[in-house]
Design an enzyme around this catalytic site. Structure first.
Site, PDB file in Angstrom:
ATOM      1  N   HIS A   1      77.058  59.550  -2.080  1.00 10.02           N
ATOM      2  CA  HIS A   1      77.222  59.133  -0.682  1.00 10.02           C
ATOM      3  C   HIS A   1      78.677  59.314  -0.241  1.00 10.02           C
ATOM      4  O   HIS A   1      79.335  58.368   0.206  1.00 10.02           O
ATOM      5  CB  HIS A   1      76.781  57.671  -0.496  1.00 10.02           C
TER       6      HIS A   1
ATOM      7  N   ARG B   1      70.193  59.182   5.606  1.00 14.08           N
ATOM      8  CA  ARG B   1      70.050  57.950   4.839  1.00 14.08           C
ATOM      9  C   ARG B   1      68.939  58.164   3.816  1.00 14.08           C
ATOM     10  O   ARG B   1      67.961  58.880   4.084  1.00 14.08           O
ATOM     11  CB  ARG B   1      69.717  56.755   5.742  1.00 14.08           C
TER      12      ARG B   1
ATOM     13  N   GLU C   1      70.729  52.867  -3.346  1.00 14.71           N
ATOM     14  CA  GLU C   1      72.075  53.149  -3.841  1.00 14.71           C
ATOM     15  C   GLU C   1      72.728  51.895  -4.448  1.00 14.71           C
ATOM     16  O   GLU C   1      72.548  50.797  -3.913  1.00 14.71           O
ATOM     17  CB  GLU C   1      72.949  53.678  -2.705  1.00 14.71           C
TER      18      GLU C   1
END
Length: 322
Positions: free
Chosen positions: A287, A240, A269
């Site tokens: 991602h 993460r 993000e």
């Protein structure tokens, strides 16, 4: 319609990709309550179904917090489509007697592949060299700068769970020397264990971040750790974004205090610091480590198995133990 009403109800607020890709697998077994398709405001939609909804299927963009749970008093199960469940208030779920499941190891192999791909790309500067060739610079400016050898690298894995172990196995095939930091040592494995991430970094040429985001791991990869890794060091993150202190990472890269980074996840993000975008020693990915059809199929199978177990009063397949 009568057959549909006989199926167990599962609430989905926003459809996660594994559901969208294999929707018919779900609709054959469950009556899906589609909040995202309703003309009602979300709170009104939830209130309408509040007394009947026992199971919620969610992904990382659906925060399962106290505000949401108060609208769902009958809820007994939260099925997260991701491996990490930091978008779920697990303490509040536990207080309310709500079970939580995740994707288990459904995505581990594909995420590990991405981690290794980023590691190779950063060291062998593949993406940057591709950019160089496509713009005609090979013919006008000559050979591209040297990359760095993969085999023999000392790789420190932060978080040797399902994904971290898959990464380790792959990199052993390249002749890399694996060591790790994790919540606890795994005595069955021969890899050197470091209880301190800074010490791991000091004895590694690269760090690959595979752990979950928790209060303990937030900004765990900080200035001190990056400095210990050193100017020839590389960081890869498929965990993460907030596990790394992104501001410090940017500073270290700009100042040449580490050599490069391969990043599939970011702190805010989809917003990425402009400094990272400008660097050719940084490989960026949106991602997407789990984004394969095979991962989504396996993920959907795990979610369905958890839902079927719940509605059959059987043990859950991948409960989140906290």
């Amino acid at each position: 319609m009568a057959e549909l009403l006989d199926l167990p109800e599962v609430l989905i607020i926003q459809p996660p990709p594994p559901f969208t890709s294999f929707e018919s697998d779900f609709t054959q077994k469950f009556n899906i309550l589609r909040a995202w398709e309703s003309s009602l405001p979300l709170d009104q939609f939830l209130t309408t179904h509040a007394q009947s909804v026992q199971a919620l299927l969610c992904h990382v963009f659906t925060p399962v917090n106290g505000d949401l749970l108060r609208l769902l008093p009958a809820l007994k199960l939260v099925v997260s489509v991701s491996t990490g469940a930091n978008h779920v208030d697990k303490a509040e779920c536990r207080r309310r007697g709500i079970a939580v499941t995740n994707a288990g190891n459904a995505y581990s192999e594909d995420v590990a592949d991405m981690a290794v791909g980023l590691f190779i790309d950063v060291n062998r500067i593949i993406s940057a060299a591709d950019w160089y060739v496509r713009r005609g610079l090979w013919s006008s400016k000559g050979d591209y700068p040297l990359g760095s050898k993969i085999s023999g690298k000392r790789v420190g894995i932060v978080g040797l769970g399902n994904i971290g172990y898959e990464v380790a196995k792959r990199l052993e095939g390249f002749g890399c020397k694996i060591s790790y930091n994790s919540r606890s040592e795994r005595p069955s494995l021969s890899y050197p264990f470091y209880s301190n991430v800074c010490e791991l970094a000091a004895n590694s040429d690269a760090l690959i971040i595979c752990c979950a985001l928790t209060d303990q791991t937030r900004h765990m990869i900080n200035k001190e750790v990056l400095s210990a890794l050193g100017k020839d060091g590389v960081v890869v993150n498929i965990g993460r974004g907030a596990i790394i202190d992104e501001k410090e990472l940017v500073k270290c890269l700009v100042n040449g205090e580490i050599r490069g980074a391969g990043l599939d996840v970011f702190e805010n993000e989809p917003h990425i610091p402009k400094e990272l975008v400008a660097m050719d020693n940084v490989v960026l990915s949106p991602h997407k480590a789990v984004l394969t059809l095979e991962s989504f199929k396996r993920g959907s199978e795990v979610m369905i198995a958890n839902l079927e177990a719940f509605f059959s009063n059987k043990p859950l397949v991948t409960p989140v133990m906290d």
